[in-house]
Design a protein around this motif. Sequence first.
Motif, short mmCIF file in Angstrom:
data_model
loop_
_atom_site.label_atom_id
_atom_site.label_comp_id
_atom_site.label_asym_id
_atom_site.label_seq_id
_atom_site.Cartn_x
_atom_site.Cartn_y
_atom_site.Cartn_z
N ALA A 85 0.82 -1.21 0.00
CA ALA A 85 0.00 0.00 0.00
C ALA A 85 0.85 1.26 0.00
CB ALA A 85 -0.93 0.00 1.21
N ASP A 139 -1.77 0.38 -5.16
CA ASP A 139 -0.71 -0.33 -4.46
C ASP A 139 0.54 -0.41 -5.34
OD1 ASP A 139 -2.37 -0.72 -2.34
OD2 ASP A 139 -2.54 -2.89 -2.55
N HIS A 143 -5.69 -6.68 -2.81
CA HIS A 143 -4.86 -5.52 -3.14
C HIS A 143 -5.68 -4.52 -3.95
CE1 HIS A 143 -4.71 -7.91 -6.82
NE2 HIS A 143 -4.35 -6.81 -7.47
#
Length: 381
Positions: free
Chosen positions: A173, A234, A300
């Motif tokens: 992240a 991300d 994600h």
Amino acid sequence: MNFSLRPPELLAPAGNPEKLLYALRYGADAVYLSGEQFGMRAAAGNFSIEELEKAVKKVHSLGKKVYLTVNTMPRNQEIPELEEYLKRVGDLKPDAVIVADLGVFSLCRKLIEHIPVHISTQGANVNWVSCLEWHKMGAKRVVLARELSLDEIKLIREKTPPELEIEVFVHGAMCVSFSGRCLLSEYYTGRDANRGSCTQPCRWIYHFSEEKRLSEQLDAEIHEEGTYIFGSKDMCLIDHIPELVRAGIDCFKIEGRMKSSYYTAAVTNAYRMELDRFISDPVSYSTDPRSQRELDGVSHREYCTGYFFSHPLLDANLASAPGYLKEKSFLAVVESRDEKTGLYRCIQKNKMDISKEVEYLTPGQYGKKMTIEAIYDENMQ
């Protein structure tokens, strides 16, 4: 082996004791974790002092390293408690503590001078002068700000002594802020708050609307649960292992102390295999597409390469992501296999159905598919 192909350390997150084991099993050279105090991820499981002691012993028994985060910005009233905490930490002998605050750094050098100190990414180090100064004061490693291009990282490496280790994030992240410092002013007006030109967009009034009700604008009110407006993609640099290694980076860091055990295992495993393959045969190396497939399977946001190869505020590489993507569910942990029956003893994490195709992930290998033919409880019924 020349300097440019020196194998970097692979550093994985360990949000709690379970995730620690996954990081170690799936190829991490080192792990970073936090005690129950003075860490930036208070919502992670974290470790009590007793658990920290066990963790350090476990990691060292495997010939690997453990770094303890002490990277909050403590207020005046917290200093006495921090001093006591550092003394206890010193007795545990982690391989380093990670700090962001200059005062905390000074206390570490005074109270636990036998423990090396790493400067956290919250320190927002973006030039070789600041890195060199930290080194002069006794820091062993600097975790660079995420907002640097690869060329800038190379210059920092060239301008600093090899004894100062350079660590960068390669996966996980990212924040809309600048290593803890705001980017909104530059995003909206092109005026960089981190260079003294803030237009104070945090003071502006914001509204938002649902995509099918654009005419119905709502105020961005702050509630007890928080306000959720901005979100970045991300980072994923699995396709750029050669460039990163040749840049002389000492440590590849994976973000994610609050992610699942499966995330820890799958991401660490993918980067471990790619690093090992490149170091063993840099001439003919190319990224195995199965590595990206493994990374796509964990929870994600849409991936990007961060600031490494472009300025995301100019080309939307880091543009706001709508939500999390997930292709796989973490079904179970395999504890053992009965060689006579071929049955696997598992700790179930999510729903499992007979006749469903699943994958199992083994350290140093890509996921392998199999079909569930039967399920039994602990009494074999």
